[in-house]
Design an enzyme around this catalytic site. Structure first.
Site, PDB file in Angstrom:
ATOM      1  N   HIS A 138       0.847  -1.200   0.000  1.00  0.00           N
ATOM      2  CA  HIS A 138       0.000   0.000   0.000  1.00  0.00           C
ATOM      3  C   HIS A 138       0.880   1.247   0.000  1.00  0.00           C
ATOM      4  CE1 HIS A 138      -2.853   3.071   1.118  1.00  0.00           C
ATOM      5  NE2 HIS A 138      -3.806   2.247   0.729  1.00  0.00           N
ATOM      6  N   GLU A 197      -3.649   1.932  -7.448  1.00  0.00           N
ATOM      7  CA  GLU A 197      -4.059   3.101  -6.672  1.00  0.00           C
ATOM      8  C   GLU A 197      -3.117   4.264  -6.961  1.00  0.00           C
ATOM      9  OE1 GLU A 197      -6.377   1.902  -2.918  1.00  0.00           O
ATOM     10  OE2 GLU A 197      -4.280   1.682  -2.430  1.00  0.00           O
TER      11      GLU A 197
HETATM   12  P1  PGA Z   1      -9.282   6.345  -0.086  1.00  0.00           P
HETATM   13  O1  PGA Z   1      -8.126   5.301   0.178  1.00  0.00           O
HETATM   14  O2  PGA Z   1     -10.484   5.574  -0.597  1.00  0.00           O
HETATM   15  O3  PGA Z   1      -9.532   7.006   1.210  1.00  0.00           O
HETATM   16  O4  PGA Z   1      -8.775   7.288  -1.149  1.00  0.00           O
HETATM   17  C1  PGA Z   1      -7.913   4.215  -0.676  1.00  0.00           C
HETATM   18  C2  PGA Z   1      -6.738   3.421  -0.191  1.00  0.00           C
HETATM   19  O5  PGA Z   1      -5.784   4.021   0.325  1.00  0.00           O
HETATM   20  O6  PGA Z   1      -6.715   2.188  -0.308  1.00  0.00           O
END
Ligand code: PGA
Length: 255
Positions: free
Chosen positions: A97, A167
């Site tokens: 992450h 992401e």
């Molecule tokens: P968020 O986070 O939906 O608050 O943007 C997503 C994540 O970090 O997995």
């Protein structure tokens, strides 16, 4: 849209107590019969793993860890090993992450964490994503590097054990308007699939679900899934409140 999209709630540090986790789980369980066409997973903080696993027992919801240690030996104060996560009932682990990468976890560390999770037979959600988008397209090499260092010469990654969560870091924690747009996501999703074929057989690569994460809310969830050609979503802040999480499930399940 994917036949059965996967929606993963990443609770980060939002929920603190077992009571909160239990309340969330019982509220979600009441609504689950409405969302049989969605796979739901939750990643609570380590301290709430056992309580969350117990609260979702005998439901279709899978519970996993937000990270696992790269280390195997026990002399690692404060770390949580893949074996410990598994013993607490986790069936999957998120690795890589961006919030952990930002704290110093390199591609090599992420690779080691992935190996530890695989050794424990946990499924893996491997997070990748660039910090910023540049016009020259350097972000593509960031993503390629993250994938190759994690997956190159990986001893048998069984199909079904790997999920990729794309992401873009610039979208994480923002609100829906700042999320990636569908067509850009579609491009990235195709790029990731293509890159995956370099590290596994094409038929296996095509089966790896790709999730999008970063500012997913009820207002953009469905469009991202449809336009972005992804098989699910990794939801941060909007998964921390039962209402907003259910709103996402509702919008995704809508015919
Ligand atoms: P968020 O986070 O939906 O608050 O943007 C997503 C994540 O970090 O997995």
């Amino acid at each position: 849209m994917a036949k059965k999209p996967l929606i993963v709630g990443n609770w980060k540090m939002y929920l603190a107590s077992a009571e909160e986790a239990k309340k969330f789980a019982s509220g979600l369980r009441r609504k689950l019969p409405l969302y049989k066409n969605i796979d739901v997973s939750i990643a609570p903080p380590f301290t709430l793993l056992s309580a969350t696993v117990a609260a979702f027992k005998n439901s279709a919801v899978k519970v996993g860890a937000q990270s696992v240690s790269q280390f195997l030996d026990e002399k690692r104060t404060g770390e949580v090993s893949a074996a410990m996560a598994k013993a607490s009932g986790a069936t999957f682990a998120i690795v890589g992450h961006s919030e952990r990468r930002a704290m110093g976890e390199t591609n090599a560390v992420v690779r080691a964490q992935l190996m530890r999770a695989l050794e424990e037979n946990l499924s893996i959600i491997l997070c990748i994503g660039e910090t910023e988008r540049d016009h020259a397209g350097a972000y593509l090499s960031v993503v390629t590097e993250q994938l190759s260092s994690a997956l190159d010469k990986l001893p048998i990654i069984k199909t079904g054990k790997l999920v990729i969560a794309y992401e873009p870091v610039w979208a994480i924690g923002k609100s829906a308007d700042d999320a990636m747009k569908g067509p850009d996501l579609r491009e990235m999703s195709i790029f990731i699939k293509k890159t995956l074929t370099e590290y596994m057989e094409r038929s296996a690569a095509l089966k790896v679900p790709i999730l999008y994460g970063g500012a997913v809310e009820a207002s953009n969830a469905r469009t991202l899934l449809q336009e972005g050609d992804v098989q699910g979503l990794l939801v941060g802040h909007a998964s921390a409140q039962l209402d907003s999480f259910i709103e996402i499930l509702k919008s995704v399940s809508h015919k």
